[in-house]
Design a protein around this motif. Structure first.
Motif, PDB file in Angstrom:
ATOM      1  N   VAL A  47       0.768  -1.501  -0.034  1.00  0.00           N
ATOM      2  CA  VAL A  47      -0.059   0.370   0.222  1.00  0.00           C
ATOM      3  C   VAL A  47       1.005   1.094   0.453  1.00  0.00           C
ATOM      4  N   ARG A  48       2.217   0.751   1.052  1.00  0.00           N
ATOM      5  CA  ARG A  48       2.724   2.161   0.628  1.00  0.00           C
ATOM      6  C   ARG A  48       3.714   2.858  -0.313  1.00  0.00           C
ATOM      7  N   LEU A  49       3.791   1.108  -1.327  1.00  0.00           N
ATOM      8  CA  LEU A  49       4.747   1.632  -3.041  1.00  0.00           C
ATOM      9  C   LEU A  49       3.750   2.287  -3.768  1.00  0.00           C
ATOM     10  N   SER A  50       2.075   1.948  -3.218  1.00  0.00           N
ATOM     11  CA  SER A  50       1.323   2.506  -4.625  1.00  0.00           C
ATOM     12  C   SER A  50       0.849   4.202  -4.467  1.00  0.00           C
ATOM     13  N   PHE A  51       1.630   4.648  -3.293  1.00  0.00           N
ATOM     14  CA  PHE A  51       1.632   6.319  -3.038  1.00  0.00           C
ATOM     15  C   PHE A  51       3.073   6.693  -3.694  1.00  0.00           C
ATOM     16  N   SER A  52       3.568   5.781  -4.563  1.00  0.00           N
ATOM     17  CA  SER A  52       5.312   6.768  -5.006  1.00  0.00           C
ATOM     18  C   SER A  52       5.264   5.810  -6.383  1.00  0.00           C
ATOM     19  N   SER A  53       6.903   6.590  -6.949  1.00  0.00           N
ATOM     20  CA  SER A  53       6.769   6.783  -8.399  1.00  0.00           C
ATOM     21  C   SER A  53       7.711   5.522  -8.662  1.00  0.00           C
ATOM     22  N   SER A  54       7.529   5.119  -7.534  1.00  0.00           N
ATOM     23  CA  SER A  54       8.742   3.171  -8.373  1.00  0.00           C
ATOM     24  C   SER A  54       8.430   2.695  -9.713  1.00  0.00           C
ATOM     25  N   LYS A  55       9.365   2.736  -9.894  1.00  0.00           N
ATOM     26  CA  LYS A  55       9.452   1.831 -11.502  1.00  0.00           C
ATOM     27  C   LYS A  55       9.853   1.159 -11.533  1.00  0.00           C
ATOM     28  N   LEU A  56      11.286   0.598 -12.317  1.00  0.00           N
ATOM     29  CA  LEU A  56      11.814  -0.086 -11.785  1.00  0.00           C
ATOM     30  C   LEU A  56      12.185  -0.947 -10.618  1.00  0.00           C
ATOM     31  N   LEU A  57      12.382  -0.110  -9.784  1.00  0.00           N
ATOM     32  CA  LEU A  57      13.301  -0.583  -8.267  1.00  0.00           C
ATOM     33  C   LEU A  57      11.886   0.566  -7.462  1.00  0.00           C
ATOM     34  N   PRO A  58      11.702  -0.341  -6.195  1.00  0.00           N
ATOM     35  CA  PRO A  58      11.370   0.389  -5.356  1.00  0.00           C
ATOM     36  C   PRO A  58      11.877   1.792  -4.838  1.00  0.00           C
ATOM     37  N   VAL A  59      10.895   2.911  -4.643  1.00  0.00           N
ATOM     38  CA  VAL A  59      11.642   4.292  -3.868  1.00  0.00           C
ATOM     39  C   VAL A  59      10.859   4.640  -2.747  1.00  0.00           C
ATOM     40  N   GLN A  60      10.689   5.240  -1.911  1.00  0.00           N
ATOM     41  CA  GLN A  60      10.185   5.957  -0.979  1.00  0.00           C
ATOM     42  C   GLN A  60       9.972   7.478  -0.831  1.00  0.00           C
ATOM     43  N   VAL A 263      -1.769  -6.482 -12.399  1.00  0.00           N
ATOM     44  CA  VAL A 263      -0.703  -6.800 -11.209  1.00  0.00           C
ATOM     45  C   VAL A 263       0.679  -7.034 -12.620  1.00  0.00           C
ATOM     46  N   MET A 264       0.676  -8.375 -12.592  1.00  0.00           N
ATOM     47  CA  MET A 264       1.932  -9.126 -12.740  1.00  0.00           C
ATOM     48  C   MET A 264       2.273  -8.415 -13.399  1.00  0.00           C
ATOM     49  N   ASP A 265       1.775  -8.009 -15.022  1.00  0.00           N
ATOM     50  CA  ASP A 265       2.831  -8.050 -16.046  1.00  0.00           C
ATOM     51  C   ASP A 265       3.666  -6.548 -16.061  1.00  0.00           C
ATOM     52  N   HIS A 266       3.148  -5.376 -14.921  1.00  0.00           N
ATOM     53  CA  HIS A 266       3.361  -4.758 -14.822  1.00  0.00           C
ATOM     54  C   HIS A 266       4.540  -4.743 -13.744  1.00  0.00           C
ATOM     55  N   LEU A 267       4.613  -5.208 -12.902  1.00  0.00           N
ATOM     56  CA  LEU A 267       5.173  -5.527 -11.832  1.00  0.00           C
ATOM     57  C   LEU A 267       6.038  -6.687 -12.538  1.00  0.00           C
ATOM     58  N   PHE A 268       6.538  -7.021 -13.072  1.00  0.00           N
ATOM     59  CA  PHE A 268       7.749  -7.752 -13.795  1.00  0.00           C
ATOM     60  C   PHE A 268       8.332  -7.587 -15.487  1.00  0.00           C
ATOM     61  N   GLU A 269       7.318  -7.466 -16.274  1.00  0.00           N
ATOM     62  CA  GLU A 269       7.386  -7.255 -17.348  1.00  0.00           C
ATOM     63  C   GLU A 269       7.802  -5.776 -18.090  1.00  0.00           C
ATOM     64  N   ARG A 270       6.854  -5.069 -17.302  1.00  0.00           N
ATOM     65  CA  ARG A 270       6.688  -3.554 -17.947  1.00  0.00           C
ATOM     66  C   ARG A 270       7.420  -2.555 -16.678  1.00  0.00           C
ATOM     67  N   ASN A 271       7.708  -3.356 -15.309  1.00  0.00           N
ATOM     68  CA  ASN A 271       8.528  -2.938 -14.633  1.00  0.00           C
ATOM     69  C   ASN A 271       8.200  -0.760 -14.075  1.00  0.00           C
ATOM     70  N   LEU A 275       2.020   1.539 -10.159  1.00  0.00           N
ATOM     71  CA  LEU A 275       0.936   1.260 -10.796  1.00  0.00           C
ATOM     72  C   LEU A 275       0.380   0.187 -10.676  1.00  0.00           C
ATOM     73  N   ALA A 276       1.429  -0.855 -10.386  1.00  0.00           N
ATOM     74  CA  ALA A 276       1.101  -2.601  -9.833  1.00  0.00           C
ATOM     75  C   ALA A 276       0.371  -2.853  -8.562  1.00  0.00           C
ATOM     76  N   THR A 277       1.680  -2.243  -7.358  1.00  0.00           N
ATOM     77  CA  THR A 277       0.741  -1.939  -6.150  1.00  0.00           C
ATOM     78  C   THR A 277      -0.658  -0.856  -6.172  1.00  0.00           C
ATOM     79  N   SER A 278      -0.274  -0.154  -6.745  1.00  0.00           N
ATOM     80  CA  SER A 278      -2.220   0.668  -6.820  1.00  0.00           C
ATOM     81  C   SER A 278      -3.243  -0.598  -7.325  1.00  0.00           C
ATOM     82  N   ALA A 279      -2.771  -1.269  -8.419  1.00  0.00           N
ATOM     83  CA  ALA A 279      -4.104  -2.293  -8.118  1.00  0.00           C
ATOM     84  C   ALA A 279      -3.822  -3.461  -7.811  1.00  0.00           C
TER      85      ALA A 279
END
Length: 307
Positions: A47-60, A263-271, A275-279
């Motif tokens: 839930v926290r990552l869904s409010f971030s701009s994380s792309k390939l790696l999580p950011v805070q 979710v799986m496509d945006h998490l592992f393929e689209r990096n 967006l994946a964690t928001s879904a």
């Protein structure tokens, strides 16, 4: 003397019970830690990552609801959400109706009851991946049902739902109902077997039609089993992923896309972790909204009535 001996026995057994309780509590500590730090920790982190701009790696960092705005503006997600609603309504209704009919059939004390129960439950023993592949082959226009019927002599027969964008979601419903209705049959059969035979005798004496007894008496009596079955099916709907991947891969195009695949496509393929964690968070909200009323009715409300 008897009173003294009973008191002495009780005084000796109390420390044993206390030691057993302490041992049981200590045995549950690792499980409690896993639930707290793994399940709940991962949930809150998602839930926290869904409010971030994380792309390939999580950011805070914190971007507010921008990921959710992008999510609901994404045509692929809106299509997947609509597909999930269609699949969920038809899947739950189909499983409940077919499972109830199968349970009624088995409840008639038919011959070879064990064989029929095994046959009806066998699809549920298969994974959704196997089910998806089997139905993909069966519904393939060039290999399966359509070709078989045409080879028999009906050249105009057409059943190409699996490659039709308007109808492909219904093929997923067919495969899902075929796989899960056996479980619903087992749940409802347990409820039917718990109904007192005197009710049936009274209905026969009064001349009440059988369908009326089922509608007005039997179904209300097995209501808790129906609610439990509905909750189990609802959770399966939200988690729908492997059946889609094995059967249609979300196609044709995005016609059979579902949120879990999004979710799986945006998490592992689209990096795109944000967006994946928001879904995924939206899926969590759906699951909680389904489970919360059931938990309240099953546990909290029952305890309130007892007190």
């Amino acid at each position: 003397m008897a009173a003294i001996s009973i008191g002495a026995v009780r005084s000796r057994t109390r420390p044993r019970f206390r030691r057993r309780n302490v041992s049981a509590t200590l045995a549950l500590v690792p499980l409690a830690l896993v639930v707290l730090f793994v399940y709940l920790g991962c949930m809150f982190w998602t839930v926290r990552l869904s409010f971030s701009s994380s792309k390939l790696l999580p950011v805070q960092d914190w971007v507010g609801f921008s990921q959710y705005s992008r999510l609901f503006a994404n045509d692929r997600f809106t299509v997947s959400a609509a597909n999930l609603v269609i699949f969920g309504i038809l899947f739950i209704a189909g499983c409940l109706v077919l499972g109830f009919l199968l349970a009624v059939f088995i409840d008639q004390r038919v011959r070879a009851e064990g064989t029929f129960r095994t046959i009806f439950l066998f699809p549920h023993a298969m994974s959704f991946v196997v089910t998806g592949l089997a139905w993909q082959w069966f519904l393939n226009p060039t290999l399966g049902l359509q070709k078989l019927v045409r080879d028999v002599g009906f050249e105009s027969f057409t059943f190409d739902w699996i490659v039709n964008q308007q109808m492909v979601i219904y093929t997923l419903v067919i495969a899902g109902v075929w796989q899960a209705s056996g479980l619903i049959m087992a749940i409802l059969l347990a409820g039917l077997r718990g109904i007192d035979e005197d009710l049936w005798k009274a209905s026969r004496i009064d001349g009440i039609p059988t369908w009326r007894v089922y509608l007005s008496v039997v179904i209300p009596l097995i209501g808790p089993m129906i609610v439990t079955a509905t909750v189990l099916l609802s959770v399966q709907v939200v988690k729908l992923y492997d059946l889609v991947v094995a059967m249609t891969r979300g196609g044709p195009g995005i016609a059979s896309e579902v949120p879990a695949k999004f979710v799986m496509d945006h998490l592992f393929e689209r990096n795109n972790i944000g967006l994946a964690t928001s879904a995924a968070t939206m899926m969590l909200i759906v699951v909680v909204s389904v489970l919360a009323p059931w938990i309240y009715a099953r546990y909290i409300r029952v305890q309130e009535r007892r007190t």
